[in-house]
Design an enzyme around this catalytic site. Structure first.
Site: not given
Ligand SMILES: NC(=O)c1ccc[n+]([C@@H]2O[C@H](COP(=O)([O-])OP(=O)(O)OC[C@H]3O[C@@H](n4cnc5c(N)ncnc54)[C@H](O)[C@@H]3O)[C@@H](O)[C@H]2O)c1
Length: 255
Positions: A165, A161
């Site tokens: 990033k 991860y």
């Molecule tokens: N939640 C956190 O703590 C956090 C922190 C920093 C960064 N992020 C980043 O933010 C972004 C969103 O995370 P989130 O927390 O909303 O996650 P989440 O799991 O709530 O939502 C992610 C969405 O992406 C979709 N997805 C996953 N793989 C896919 C693919 N191959 N094709 C199309 N859609 C796909 C899933 O179906 C889901 O709807 C990610 O890139 C994550 O790394 C999250």
């Protein structure tokens, strides 16, 4: 050239059209909700079969296309469907992502590849598909990639991860450098833990409680706190911001 745009106190995005990958849940859906409030036409691109239903719930004209961002034909179809529905597309938010938790010494090659493939490669390829569309049609545009505090600091059991990033931050800078002359701004945001399914999977429990104590804000982020920053980066108010990694971490990484 990135055009000068007079600062707009309303941070308006009215009439713009945005693709949001991962737009059916978490930060992506919160961004879709925020954008809908600001009069943005939405194209939600998500594995979730209900991507269309989620889009329509935010406005009858919006579209959602279920599919995998790792698939080249799918990425092209998202652009084509968006242009067909709205005439042109202005914004790409690359939010689709996954997390695989494992110690570095035991992480499987398969998990490593899946994480890099979805989080980094697909984000780049989606940006390339969208960027080529903008350049080909001489249109300005804005791209916001989803990095993380994990792109800047080391987190236990997050080796793939963190690598994905860190790659997003580097990729964002290169795209900003290469595409500024076309009027395309490319930025990324780096949240701390956000209370979504992905965030809870990684940080629910004692490990998360310990991390929270290290955050000056003394809490994790809510998804709409990320959405508002993404909207700012896409607005005229950010017309001179490109290649930037904007930390949204409650102060966690200042130490
Ligand atoms: N939640 C956190 O703590 C956090 C922190 C920093 C960064 N992020 C980043 O933010 C972004 C969103 O995370 P989130 O927390 O909303 O996650 P989440 O799991 O709530 O939502 C992610 C969405 O992406 C979709 N997805 C996953 N793989 C896919 C693919 N191959 N094709 C199309 N859609 C796909 C899933 O179906 C889901 O709807 C990610 O890139 C994550 O790394 C999250």
């Amino acid at each position: 050239m990135i055009a000068y745009e007079k600062a707009d106190p309303s941070y308006s995005l009215e009439g713009k059209t945005a693709i949001i990958t991962g737009g059916a849940a978490g930060i992506g859906f919160a961004t879709a909700e925020f954008f809908a409030e600001k009069g943005v036409n939405l194209i939600l691109a998500d594995l979730n079969k209900d991507a269309c239903g989620k889009a329509k719930a935010l406005g009858a004209k919006n579209i959602g296309i279920a599919g995998n961002v790792c698939d080249a034909a799918y990425r092209t179809s998202v652009i084509e469907a968006g242009v067909k529905a709205f005439g042109k597309i202005d914004i790409l938010v690359n939010s689709a992502g996954i997390v695989a938790l494992e110690k570095a010494e035991t992480l499987s090659e398969d998990f490593w590849n899946r994480t890099i493939s979805i989080n980094l490669t697909a984000s780049f390829m989606m940006a390339q598909t969208f960027g080529s569309y903008l350049i080909g049609h001489k249109l300005p545009g804005s791209i916001v990639n989803m990095a993380s505090q994990a792109g800047t600091i080391a987190l236990d059991k997050h080796v793939a991860y963190c690598a994905s990033k860190g790659g997003i931050i580097a990729m964002t800078k290169v795209l900003a450098m290469e595409w500024g002359k076309y009027g395309i701004r490319v930025n990324c945001v780096s949240p701390t833990v956000v209370l979504t399914e992905l965030g809870r999977k990684a940080w629910d429990g004692p490990v998360g409680d310990a991390l929270k104590k290290e955050i000056p804000a003394e809490r994790f982020a809510e998804p709409d706190e990320i959405a508002g920053v993404i909207a700012f980066l896409c607005s005229k108010a950010a017309s001179m911001i490109t290649g930037h990694d904007l930390l949204i971490d409650g102060g966690y990484t200042i130490k």
